[in-house]
Design a protein around this motif. Structure first.
Motif, short mmCIF file in Angstrom:
data_model
loop_
_atom_site.label_atom_id
_atom_site.label_comp_id
_atom_site.label_asym_id
_atom_site.label_seq_id
_atom_site.Cartn_x
_atom_site.Cartn_y
_atom_site.Cartn_z
N TYR A 9 0.84 -1.15 -0.19
CA TYR A 9 -0.02 -0.14 -0.03
C TYR A 9 0.89 1.32 0.20
N ILE A 10 0.74 2.01 -1.06
CA ILE A 10 1.49 3.29 -1.18
C ILE A 10 0.53 4.63 -1.22
N SER A 11 1.13 5.74 -1.03
CA SER A 11 0.49 7.13 -1.39
C SER A 11 1.23 7.77 -2.14
N LYS A 12 0.73 8.33 -3.31
CA LYS A 12 1.47 9.27 -4.27
C LYS A 12 2.02 10.48 -3.77
N ARG A 13 1.63 10.66 -2.44
CA ARG A 13 1.99 12.01 -1.94
C ARG A 13 3.18 11.71 -0.77
N ILE A 18 7.25 6.91 -2.88
CA ILE A 18 7.84 7.11 -4.07
C ILE A 18 9.14 6.72 -4.17
N GLU A 19 9.83 6.61 -3.35
CA GLU A 19 11.40 6.23 -3.12
C GLU A 19 11.21 4.51 -3.08
N LEU A 20 10.29 3.92 -2.61
CA LEU A 20 9.98 2.48 -2.95
C LEU A 20 9.81 2.18 -4.18
N LEU A 21 8.92 2.98 -4.80
CA LEU A 21 8.33 2.60 -6.14
C LEU A 21 9.60 2.72 -7.26
N PHE A 34 4.39 -8.32 -6.66
CA PHE A 34 3.81 -7.62 -5.51
C PHE A 34 2.73 -6.96 -6.33
N LEU A 35 1.62 -6.87 -5.80
CA LEU A 35 0.24 -6.19 -5.95
C LEU A 35 0.69 -4.61 -5.20
N ILE A 36 0.42 -3.37 -6.13
CA ILE A 36 0.56 -2.42 -5.83
C ILE A 36 -0.59 -1.50 -5.69
N ILE A 37 -1.13 -1.11 -4.39
CA ILE A 37 -2.18 -0.40 -4.51
C ILE A 37 -2.14 1.11 -3.63
N SER A 38 -2.45 2.05 -4.49
CA SER A 38 -2.38 3.29 -3.96
C SER A 38 -3.77 3.72 -3.04
N ILE A 39 -3.40 4.09 -1.83
CA ILE A 39 -4.66 4.44 -0.97
C ILE A 39 -5.20 5.64 -1.36
N ASP A 40 -4.67 6.56 -2.16
CA ASP A 40 -5.24 7.74 -2.65
C ASP A 40 -6.51 7.42 -3.73
N ASP A 41 -6.31 6.25 -4.19
CA ASP A 41 -7.47 6.03 -5.47
C ASP A 41 -8.15 4.76 -4.97
N ASN A 42 -8.04 3.93 -4.02
CA ASN A 42 -8.51 2.66 -3.79
C ASN A 42 -8.93 2.80 -2.27
N PRO A 43 -9.91 1.88 -2.02
CA PRO A 43 -10.11 1.59 -0.72
C PRO A 43 -8.87 0.69 -0.09
N PHE A 44 -8.94 0.52 1.12
CA PHE A 44 -7.75 -0.15 1.89
C PHE A 44 -8.19 -0.55 3.21
#
Length: 84
Positions: A9-13, A18-21, A34-44
């Motif tokens: 789980y990541i956030s674009k902010r 960002i470093e991890l990506l 890995f499955l990468i999910i942005s918490i900015d766009d998706n439920p978590f």
């Protein structure tokens, strides 16, 4: 049971996300694992309290855990900048 990939789980902010990506994109040996999910766009899930974090099975890994695992798995070949 299906062959579930660990979820990151990541956030674009988030600068650490960002470093991890960036690190993941430079690691073809683990790309696609890995499955990468942005918490900015998706439920978590509500147990995700900070990002980045990784969920694998019943285990929750913090950012520190993730960066440590990546560094240890990249031990042969050097390449990583020393930070500091």
């Amino acid at each position: 049971m299906s062959n579930m990939k660990p979820t990151i789980y990541i956030s674009k902010r988030c600068e650490y996300c960002i470093e991890l990506l960036k690190i993941l994109s430079n690691r073809p040996d683990i790309r696609g694992n890995f499955l990468i999910i942005s918490i900015d766009d998706n439920p978590f899930p509500n147990y995700v309290k900070a990002v980045p974090c990784m969920v694998s099975g019943d285990d929750l890994y913090s950012a520190t855990d993730i960066f440590t695992m990546l560094e240890e798995s990249n031990g042969e070949g050097g390449g990583g900048g020393g930070g500091g």
